[in-house]
Write an enzyme that holds these catalytic residues in place. Sequence first.
Site, PDB file in Angstrom:
ATOM      1  N   GLY A  53       0.826  -1.204   0.000  1.00  0.00           N
ATOM      2  CA  GLY A  53       0.000   0.000   0.000  1.00  0.00           C
ATOM      3  C   GLY A  53       0.854   1.245   0.000  1.00  0.00           C
ATOM      4  O   GLY A  53       1.971   1.231   0.528  1.00  0.00           O
ATOM      5  N   GLN A  58       2.909  10.031   0.952  1.00  0.00           N
ATOM      6  CA  GLN A  58       4.241   9.434   1.077  1.00  0.00           C
ATOM      7  C   GLN A  58       5.161   9.791  -0.087  1.00  0.00           C
ATOM      8  O   GLN A  58       6.375   9.675   0.023  1.00  0.00           O
ATOM      9  CB  GLN A  58       4.136   7.902   1.185  1.00  0.00           C
ATOM     10  CG  GLN A  58       3.474   7.433   2.469  1.00  0.00           C
ATOM     11  CD  GLN A  58       3.305   5.929   2.468  1.00  0.00           C
ATOM     12  OE1 GLN A  58       2.346   5.414   1.911  1.00  0.00           O
ATOM     13  NE2 GLN A  58       4.237   5.210   3.072  1.00  0.00           N
ATOM     14  N   CYS A 100       5.567  -0.087   7.078  1.00  0.00           N
ATOM     15  CA  CYS A 100       5.282   1.159   6.342  1.00  0.00           C
ATOM     16  C   CYS A 100       6.510   1.508   5.510  1.00  0.00           C
ATOM     17  O   CYS A 100       7.631   1.484   6.024  1.00  0.00           O
ATOM     18  CB  CYS A 100       4.978   2.285   7.328  1.00  0.00           C
ATOM     19  SG  CYS A 100       4.594   3.855   6.520  1.00  0.00           S
ATOM     20  N   LEU A 101       6.289   1.832   4.243  1.00  0.00           N
ATOM     21  CA  LEU A 101       7.414   2.192   3.374  1.00  0.00           C
ATOM     22  C   LEU A 101       8.096   3.476   3.850  1.00  0.00           C
ATOM     23  O   LEU A 101       9.257   3.707   3.514  1.00  0.00           O
ATOM     24  CB  LEU A 101       6.944   2.346   1.922  1.00  0.00           C
ATOM     25  CG  LEU A 101       6.596   1.020   1.218  1.00  0.00           C
ATOM     26  CD1 LEU A 101       5.868   1.279  -0.092  1.00  0.00           C
ATOM     27  CD2 LEU A 101       7.844   0.177   0.976  1.00  0.00           C
ATOM     28  N   HIS A 142      -4.598   2.024   7.517  1.00  0.00           N
ATOM     29  CA  HIS A 142      -3.206   2.495   7.614  1.00  0.00           C
ATOM     30  C   HIS A 142      -2.949   3.605   6.588  1.00  0.00           C
ATOM     31  O   HIS A 142      -2.385   4.660   6.919  1.00  0.00           O
ATOM     32  CB  HIS A 142      -2.258   1.306   7.395  1.00  0.00           C
ATOM     33  CG  HIS A 142      -0.808   1.666   7.308  1.00  0.00           C
ATOM     34  ND1 HIS A 142       0.113   1.305   8.265  1.00  0.00           N
ATOM     35  CD2 HIS A 142      -0.104   2.356   6.370  1.00  0.00           C
ATOM     36  CE1 HIS A 142       1.306   1.762   7.932  1.00  0.00           C
ATOM     37  NE2 HIS A 142       1.203   2.405   6.777  1.00  0.00           N
ATOM     38  N   GLU A 143      -3.363   3.357   5.345  1.00  0.00           N
ATOM     39  CA  GLU A 143      -3.106   4.329   4.271  1.00  0.00           C
ATOM     40  C   GLU A 143      -3.942   5.590   4.455  1.00  0.00           C
ATOM     41  O   GLU A 143      -3.479   6.696   4.148  1.00  0.00           O
ATOM     42  CB  GLU A 143      -3.375   3.704   2.898  1.00  0.00           C
ATOM     43  CG  GLU A 143      -2.548   2.453   2.569  1.00  0.00           C
ATOM     44  CD  GLU A 143      -1.049   2.636   2.744  1.00  0.00           C
ATOM     45  OE1 GLU A 143      -0.567   3.779   2.660  1.00  0.00           O
ATOM     46  OE2 GLU A 143      -0.357   1.631   3.001  1.00  0.00           O
ATOM     47  N   HIS A 146      -2.298   8.118   6.615  1.00  0.00           N
ATOM     48  CA  HIS A 146      -1.288   8.956   5.940  1.00  0.00           C
ATOM     49  C   HIS A 146      -1.909  10.243   5.402  1.00  0.00           C
ATOM     50  O   HIS A 146      -1.292  11.307   5.452  1.00  0.00           O
ATOM     51  CB  HIS A 146      -0.651   8.197   4.772  1.00  0.00           C
ATOM     52  CG  HIS A 146       0.423   7.231   5.178  1.00  0.00           C
ATOM     53  ND1 HIS A 146       1.571   7.640   5.826  1.00  0.00           N
ATOM     54  CD2 HIS A 146       0.550   5.894   5.008  1.00  0.00           C
ATOM     55  CE1 HIS A 146       2.348   6.576   6.048  1.00  0.00           C
ATOM     56  NE2 HIS A 146       1.751   5.505   5.563  1.00  0.00           N
TER      57      HIS A 146
HETATM   58  C1  QAP Z   1       0.931  -0.806   4.995  1.00  0.00           C
HETATM   59  O1  QAP Z   1       3.090  -0.980   4.074  1.00  0.00           O
HETATM   60  C2  QAP Z   1       0.746  -2.069   5.778  1.00  0.00           C
HETATM   61  O2  QAP Z   1       9.839  -1.895   6.262  1.00  0.00           O
HETATM   62  C3  QAP Z   1       1.727  -0.921   3.727  1.00  0.00           C
HETATM   63  O3  QAP Z   1      11.700  -2.695   4.499  1.00  0.00           O
HETATM   64  C4  QAP Z   1       1.666  -3.107   5.723  1.00  0.00           C
HETATM   65  O4  QAP Z   1       3.625  -1.958   2.158  1.00  0.00           O
HETATM   66  C5  QAP Z   1      -0.338  -2.204   6.577  1.00  0.00           C
HETATM   67  C6  QAP Z   1       7.713  -2.426   3.366  1.00  0.00           C
HETATM   68  C7  QAP Z   1       1.460  -4.274   6.459  1.00  0.00           C
HETATM   69  C8  QAP Z   1      -0.562  -3.355   7.295  1.00  0.00           C
HETATM   70  C9  QAP Z   1       0.329  -4.398   7.228  1.00  0.00           C
HETATM   71  C10 QAP Z   1       8.132  -2.118   4.647  1.00  0.00           C
HETATM   72  C11 QAP Z   1       8.675  -2.826   2.448  1.00  0.00           C
HETATM   73  C12 QAP Z   1       6.320  -2.318   2.957  1.00  0.00           C
HETATM   74  C13 QAP Z   1       9.453  -2.207   5.007  1.00  0.00           C
HETATM   75  C14 QAP Z   1       3.988  -1.581   3.235  1.00  0.00           C
HETATM   76  C15 QAP Z   1      10.408  -2.615   4.087  1.00  0.00           C
HETATM   77  C16 QAP Z   1      10.010  -2.938   2.807  1.00  0.00           C
HETATM   78  C17 QAP Z   1       5.362  -1.704   3.697  1.00  0.00           C
HETATM   79 CO    CO Z   2       2.542   3.579   5.630  1.00  0.00          CO
END
Ligand code: QAP
Ligand code: CO
Length: 178
Positions: A53, A58, A100-101, A142-143, A146
């Site tokens: 997401g 972001q 979270c990215l 979550h998104e 943001h």
């Molecule tokens: C939100 O986040 C989310 O630390 C989206 O090194 C994710 O896509 C909500 C990511 C999981 C609920 C559960 C994070 C990629 C991706 C990192 C993401 C990383 C590489 C996060």
């Molecule tokens: Co995020």
Amino acid sequence: MQSKFIKMKLLKILEFPDPRLRTKAKPVEKVTNVHKELIDNMIHTMYESKGIGLAATQVDFHERILVIDISEERDDPQVFINPEVEILNKDEKSGYEEGCLSVPGFYEEIIRPEKIKVTYLDRDGKKQTLMPEGLLAVVIQHEMDHLEGILMVDYISNIKRQRIKQKLQKSAKEKIAS
Ligand code: QAP
Ligand code: CO
């Protein structure tokens, strides 16, 4: 009509504690080609970053747009423009280990409502309603945070947040120096 042959751009993702992540996003008034190009680049950037997401905030664009793909095959991008969420049951909550990215390398369990209803416009500006379950409901919430300038780290203790901030600032400095 957008050409299929233009090259996708990899967008730069802002990282905590960048103050621009605290900007409140404005509604999209009309879905234009500018938005469509941004959406395509956001989807491309999400896939390249191995994310599920990404919110426009972001990538430093402060209008209400999300892209999400929770599919195993990474071939089902969902676009949410001006999403609005209604919590259907305030008492039913569950925890999920979120990433979270904008907070790379850190994962925390966050408790959120389970049952929600989402109304939004799709990529074509058409109104849609969804009652997502499980991971999709978590990622949408979550998104949407943001778009309000809220980050996952706002739900954890101050001490943990400070530690994450220091580590990310240190790696950002090392990146510049190298
Ligand atoms: C939100 O986040 C989310 O630390 C989206 O090194 C994710 O896509 C909500 C990511 C999981 C609920 C559960 C994070 C990629 C991706 C990192 C993401 C990383 C590489 C996060
Ligand atoms: Co995020």
